[in-house]
Design a protein around this motif. Structure first.
Motif, short mmCIF file in Angstrom:
data_model
loop_
_atom_site.label_atom_id
_atom_site.label_comp_id
_atom_site.label_asym_id
_atom_site.label_seq_id
_atom_site.Cartn_x
_atom_site.Cartn_y
_atom_site.Cartn_z
N ASN A 172 0.84 -1.18 0.00
CA ASN A 172 0.00 0.00 0.00
C ASN A 172 0.89 1.24 0.00
O ASN A 172 1.74 1.42 0.87
CB ASN A 172 -0.88 -0.05 1.25
CG ASN A 172 -1.81 1.12 1.35
OD1 ASN A 172 -1.46 2.25 1.03
ND2 ASN A 172 -3.00 0.85 1.83
N ARG B 165 0.23 4.32 0.69
CA ARG B 165 0.04 5.17 1.86
C ARG B 165 0.84 4.62 3.05
O ARG B 165 1.47 5.37 3.79
CB ARG B 165 -1.44 5.24 2.23
CG ARG B 165 -1.73 6.12 3.41
CD ARG B 165 -2.84 7.10 3.08
NE ARG B 165 -3.17 7.92 4.22
CZ ARG B 165 -2.67 9.13 4.39
NH1 ARG B 165 -1.84 9.64 3.51
NH2 ARG B 165 -3.01 9.84 5.43
N PHE B 166 0.80 3.30 3.23
CA PHE B 166 1.59 2.67 4.29
C PHE B 166 3.08 2.93 4.05
O PHE B 166 3.80 3.30 4.97
CB PHE B 166 1.32 1.17 4.34
CG PHE B 166 2.21 0.44 5.31
CD1 PHE B 166 2.00 0.52 6.68
CD2 PHE B 166 3.28 -0.31 4.84
CE1 PHE B 166 2.84 -0.13 7.56
CE2 PHE B 166 4.11 -0.97 5.72
CZ PHE B 166 3.90 -0.89 7.09
N ASN C 97 3.94 6.52 4.90
CA ASN C 97 3.96 6.74 6.35
C ASN C 97 5.18 6.10 7.00
O ASN C 97 5.69 6.60 8.00
CB ASN C 97 2.68 6.21 6.99
CG ASN C 97 1.48 7.07 6.67
OD1 ASN C 97 1.62 8.24 6.32
ND2 ASN C 97 0.31 6.49 6.76
#
Length: 160
Positions: free
Chosen positions: A2, A4-5, A8
């Motif tokens: 992912n 987004r993961f 982050n």
């Protein structure tokens, strides 16, 4: 993975202080890990370290030496580069916690008595790096900016 993961994981707002912490500490950790893994710098290698770890109740000793040495060596290298610094710092922090509890806690604070002050210092530095990330001057910082640029490009394409 992912995106987004991934973003982050590598995103950081830290600056020069993260570089000042992670490079020298990473080099020290890599040197200590190389003692355990390869017998470099006067270390005992996997065999000797494993025997000692088994003798203090950390069995199987060879596996524990491999895990501790790998955490220090590869975690230290990751910190020097600033690559996946948060997970590397967490693994090293856990390793230092095990060292404190299993080896040093009964000897008091001071390193002159084989106490836990050095392992505690490393533990605290690792927690700080796990919280703040590798900083702007790192491979994580480069990856974060590339992931942000890629995300902005995808967002612009969907808006049009």
């Amino acid at each position: 993975m992912n995106s987004r993961f991934a973003h982050n994981l590598v995103h950081t707002r830290a600056g020069l202080a993260a570089l000042v912490l992670r490079v020298p500490v990473g080099l020290i950790l890599a040197a200590h890990g190389s003692q355990k893994l390869f017998g470099w710098f006067g270390g005992y290698g996997l065999e000797g370290t494993g025997q000692w770890l088994a003798s203090i109740g950390l069995a199987p000793g060879h596996l524990m030496a491999l895990l501790a040495g790998s955490a220090e060596f590869f975690g230290g290298l990751a910190l020097v580069l600033g690559l996946l610094a948060r997970p590397a710092a967490l693994v090293v922090a856990f390793t230092m916690l095990v060292a404190i509890v299993s080896v040093h806690i009964g000897n008091g604070l001071f390193i002159a008595n084989n106490g836990f002050e050095y392992a505690l210092s490393l533990f605290v530095v690792m927690l700080a790096l796990a919280i703040q990330g590798a900083g702007r001057f790192s491979l994580d910082g480069l990856l974060a900016s590339r992931l942000a640029d890629a995300g902005a490009g995808r967002h612009a394409a969907t808006v049009q």
